[in-house]
Design a protein around this motif. Structure first.
Motif, PDB file in Angstrom:
ATOM      1  N   GLU A 265       0.826  -1.203   0.000  1.00 29.53           N
ATOM      2  CA  GLU A 265       0.000   0.000   0.000  1.00 29.53           C
ATOM      3  C   GLU A 265       0.863   1.258   0.000  1.00 29.53           C
ATOM      4  O   GLU A 265       0.553   2.237  -0.694  1.00 29.53           O
ATOM      5  N   ARG A 266       1.925   1.255   0.771  1.00 27.59           N
ATOM      6  CA  ARG A 266       2.805   2.425   0.794  1.00 27.59           C
ATOM      7  C   ARG A 266       3.478   2.635  -0.558  1.00 27.59           C
ATOM      8  O   ARG A 266       3.672   3.772  -0.996  1.00 27.59           O
ATOM      9  N   TRP A 267       3.843   1.556  -1.210  1.00 28.99           N
ATOM     10  CA  TRP A 267       4.486   1.655  -2.517  1.00 28.99           C
ATOM     11  C   TRP A 267       3.549   2.275  -3.550  1.00 28.99           C
ATOM     12  O   TRP A 267       3.930   3.186  -4.294  1.00 28.99           O
ATOM     13  N   HIS A 268       2.310   1.790  -3.600  1.00 30.96           N
ATOM     14  CA  HIS A 268       1.344   2.343  -4.553  1.00 30.96           C
ATOM     15  C   HIS A 268       0.995   3.789  -4.217  1.00 30.96           C
ATOM     16  O   HIS A 268       0.782   4.606  -5.125  1.00 30.96           O
ATOM     17  N   HIS A 269       0.979   4.112  -2.936  1.00 34.56           N
ATOM     18  CA  HIS A 269       0.712   5.501  -2.548  1.00 34.56           C
ATOM     19  C   HIS A 269       1.846   6.423  -3.002  1.00 34.56           C
ATOM     20  O   HIS A 269       1.592   7.550  -3.457  1.00 34.56           O
ATOM     21  N   LEU A 270       3.086   5.953  -2.895  1.00 34.82           N
ATOM     22  CA  LEU A 270       4.223   6.764  -3.342  1.00 34.82           C
ATOM     23  C   LEU A 270       4.165   6.986  -4.852  1.00 34.82           C
ATOM     24  O   LEU A 270       4.451   8.096  -5.329  1.00 34.82           O
ATOM     25  N   LEU A 271       3.790   5.964  -5.602  1.00 37.32           N
ATOM     26  CA  LEU A 271       3.697   6.111  -7.054  1.00 37.32           C
ATOM     27  C   LEU A 271       2.599   7.103  -7.439  1.00 37.32           C
ATOM     28  O   LEU A 271       2.783   7.944  -8.328  1.00 37.32           O
ATOM     29  N   GLU A 272       1.465   7.018  -6.768  1.00 35.86           N
ATOM     30  CA  GLU A 272       0.362   7.936  -7.075  1.00 35.86           C
ATOM     31  C   GLU A 272       0.681   9.356  -6.622  1.00 35.86           C
ATOM     32  O   GLU A 272       0.318  10.322  -7.291  1.00 35.86           O
ATOM     33  N   PHE A 273       1.339   9.484  -5.479  1.00 36.59           N
ATOM     34  CA  PHE A 273       1.637  10.815  -4.948  1.00 36.59           C
ATOM     35  C   PHE A 273       2.611  11.574  -5.832  1.00 36.59           C
ATOM     36  O   PHE A 273       2.526  12.805  -5.955  1.00 36.59           O
ATOM     37  N   SER A 274       3.556  10.871  -6.436  1.00 40.83           N
ATOM     38  CA  SER A 274       4.597  11.527  -7.225  1.00 40.83           C
ATOM     39  C   SER A 274       4.196  11.770  -8.679  1.00 40.83           C
ATOM     40  O   SER A 274       5.014  12.278  -9.450  1.00 40.83           O
ATOM     41  N   GLU A 275       2.986  11.430  -9.062  1.00 43.28           N
ATOM     42  CA  GLU A 275       2.562  11.675 -10.439  1.00 43.28           C
ATOM     43  C   GLU A 275       2.424  13.177 -10.685  1.00 43.28           C
ATOM     44  O   GLU A 275       1.888  13.911  -9.863  1.00 43.28           O
ATOM     45  N   GLY A 276       2.902  13.623 -11.808  1.00 43.52           N
ATOM     46  CA  GLY A 276       2.858  15.043 -12.142  1.00 43.52           C
ATOM     47  C   GLY A 276       3.856  15.883 -11.379  1.00 43.52           C
ATOM     48  O   GLY A 276       3.713  17.109 -11.312  1.00 43.52           O
ATOM     49  N   ALA A 277       4.873  15.241 -10.800  1.00 47.48           N
ATOM     50  CA  ALA A 277       5.853  15.992 -10.001  1.00 47.48           C
ATOM     51  C   ALA A 277       6.676  16.929 -10.859  1.00 47.48           C
ATOM     52  O   ALA A 277       7.147  17.968 -10.373  1.00 47.48           O
ATOM     53  N   GLU A 278       6.880  16.585 -12.131  1.00 50.38           N
ATOM     54  CA  GLU A 278       7.682  17.448 -12.998  1.00 50.38           C
ATOM     55  C   GLU A 278       7.073  18.835 -13.141  1.00 50.38           C
ATOM     56  O   GLU A 278       7.792  19.832 -13.276  1.00 50.38           O
ATOM     57  N   GLU A 279       5.754  18.928 -13.116  1.00 56.46           N
ATOM     58  CA  GLU A 279       5.089  20.233 -13.198  1.00 56.46           C
ATOM     59  C   GLU A 279       4.966  20.899 -11.826  1.00 56.46           C
ATOM     60  O   GLU A 279       5.096  22.118 -11.705  1.00 56.46           O
ATOM     61  N   LYS A 280       4.724  20.112 -10.783  1.00 61.28           N
ATOM     62  CA  LYS A 280       4.536  20.685  -9.447  1.00 61.28           C
ATOM     63  C   LYS A 280       5.832  21.242  -8.886  1.00 61.28           C
ATOM     64  O   LYS A 280       5.818  22.241  -8.152  1.00 61.28           O
ATOM     65  N   VAL A 281       6.948  20.611  -9.209  1.00 62.90           N
ATOM     66  CA  VAL A 281       8.207  21.061  -8.628  1.00 62.90           C
ATOM     67  C   VAL A 281       8.650  22.395  -9.213  1.00 62.90           C
ATOM     68  O   VAL A 281       9.476  23.099  -8.607  1.00 62.90           O
ATOM     69  N   THR A 282       8.113  22.763 -10.360  1.00 61.79           N
ATOM     70  CA  THR A 282       8.448  24.068 -10.944  1.00 61.79           C
ATOM     71  C   THR A 282       7.856  25.226 -10.150  1.00 61.79           C
ATOM     72  O   THR A 282       8.285  26.367 -10.327  1.00 61.79           O
ATOM     73  N   GLN A 283       6.883  24.947  -9.278  1.00 60.78           N
ATOM     74  CA  GLN A 283       6.307  25.997  -8.442  1.00 60.78           C
ATOM     75  C   GLN A 283       7.209  26.362  -7.273  1.00 60.78           C
ATOM     76  O   GLN A 283       6.988  27.382  -6.617  1.00 60.78           O
ATOM     77  N   LEU A 284       8.203  25.535  -6.998  1.00 63.55           N
ATOM     78  CA  LEU A 284       9.136  25.810  -5.903  1.00 63.55           C
ATOM     79  C   LEU A 284      10.303  26.628  -6.412  1.00 63.55           C
ATOM     80  O   LEU A 284      10.736  26.467  -7.560  1.00 63.55           O
ATOM     81  N   PRO A 285      10.857  27.515  -5.593  1.00 67.27           N
ATOM     82  CA  PRO A 285      12.035  28.284  -6.035  1.00 67.27           C
ATOM     83  C   PRO A 285      13.229  27.373  -6.220  1.00 67.27           C
ATOM     84  O   PRO A 285      13.435  26.427  -5.451  1.00 67.27           O
ATOM     85  N   TYR A 286      14.017  27.678  -7.233  1.00 61.38           N
ATOM     86  CA  TYR A 286      15.143  26.806  -7.539  1.00 61.38           C
ATOM     87  C   TYR A 286      16.212  26.862  -6.462  1.00 61.38           C
ATOM     88  O   TYR A 286      16.930  25.878  -6.252  1.00 61.38           O
ATOM     89  N   HIS A 287      16.323  27.996  -5.762  1.00 56.07           N
ATOM     90  CA  HIS A 287      17.328  28.060  -4.699  1.00 56.07           C
ATOM     91  C   HIS A 287      16.952  27.174  -3.517  1.00 56.07           C
ATOM     92  O   HIS A 287      17.823  26.757  -2.752  1.00 56.07           O
ATOM     93  N   LEU A 288      15.666  26.840  -3.352  1.00 54.02           N
ATOM     94  CA  LEU A 288      15.278  25.880  -2.320  1.00 54.02           C
ATOM     95  C   LEU A 288      15.794  24.482  -2.675  1.00 54.02           C
ATOM     96  O   LEU A 288      16.321  23.758  -1.817  1.00 54.02           O
TER      97      LEU A 288
END
Length: 307
Positions: A91-114
């Protein structure tokens, strides 16, 4: 009566006289005498001379000891693997896979210096290793205890999501195997996004968004370089390095991250010195910070104590 006789006269063929041989012993050959071998001839087996002769098959008695040792070792490793993993691992494995979907777009909202601050503090070679960094492990051993733990961002994510924090070699071995599997299934950006949102930042806060609102009262996209360095600096020990409970240690952790950012080429020295000379700016309605005696933290950036 005829005068011509019909009687056949035998003809004798006379061969030309043979040329006398100049050799005194004509019954011997004129070939030169062979020279003796410099090295004695090497013995060659009959099978090598005549390929038609099959080599003799040697009978080897099968020994079950290596086979049993391999099977037993694999069984023990499999049992230890299942014993360390949590019962709800699937269950934890499948949750990690679902949680990280679309991370390439979401991580762009964070400042690069962070991202640079977290990488400089925890895993400078994050985009270059395969889940386990041998260079980081060697650095941790050589510079112990100031060289860091040697765990990569992927290993820390695996430990916080699947495993416990007990210090055992078996747990560390399983952590390395799971890190290799995670690196094969998830991209670097998905791993980094999951790491920032799964880590503990102190005071019961999990994730970068909760930590940013708790410490500074703003969204992570509005953080400046000093605030990003402070958040990255409290990750190794959030309760001990919290600026609310121990402002001196919090400022020290910020200076340590700024120094590592300068060493990694993410930040210039003048900007780091300017940031470290400024006081901590925490949210106004947060917990009352303890009194912090004035101390010159510029030495943490220019010196060697914050490697």
């Amino acid at each position: 009566m005829s005068l011509i006789s019909t009687t056949a006269i035998p003809l004798t063929v006379v061969s030309p006289p043979s040329r006398p041989s100049s050799h005194p012993f004509p019954h011997r050959t004129l070939c030169p005498k062979p020279k003796p071998l410099r090295f004695p001839p090497r013995y060659v087996s009959p099978s090598a001379v005549d390929s038609r002769i099959p080599p003799k098959k040697q009978f080897h008695l099968f020994s079950p000891i290596p086979f049993l040792a391999t099977v037993s070792g694999g069984f023990l490793c499999h049992r230890a693997f299942l014993k360390i993993l949590p019962p709800d691992f699937s269950e934890r494995w499948h949750h990690l896979l679902e949680f990280s979907e679309g991370a390439e777009e979401k991580v762009t909202q964070l400042p690069y210096h962070l991202i640079q601050a977290v990488m400089a503090s925890e895993d400078r070679r994050f985009f270059y290793h395969f889940g386990v960094d041998p260079y980081g492990v060697g650095r941790a051993v050589v510079f112990y205890p100031n060289g860091g733990g040697g765990s990569t961002i992927t290993q820390q994510l695996v430990k916080n999501v699947f495993l416990t924090h007990e210090r055992k070699m078996s747990r560390k071995f399983i952590e390395g195997i799971l890190s290799l599997i995670v690196e094969r299934r998830l991209s670097k950006w998905r791993i980094l996004y999951s790491y920032l949102n799964k880590m503990y930042w102190g005071h019961g806060k999990f994730g970068i968004e909760s930590a940013s609102h708790f410490y500074f009262g703003k969204h992570p996209s509005l953080l400046n370089i000093g605030e990003s360095a402070l958040l990255a600096g409290i990750l190794p020990a959030p309760e001990s390095f919290s600026p609310f409970t121990n402002p001196k240690k919090g400022k020290y952790s910020q200076a340590r991250v700024l120094r590592r950012m300068v060493a990694a080429g993410f930040l210039d020295l003048d900007t780091a010195l300017k940031i470290v000379s400024q006081p901590l700016s925490l949210r106004a309605d947060g917990p009352e910070p303890a009194n912090m005696e004035h101390e010159n933290f510029e030495k943490q950036i220019c010196g060697k104590s914050a490697i």
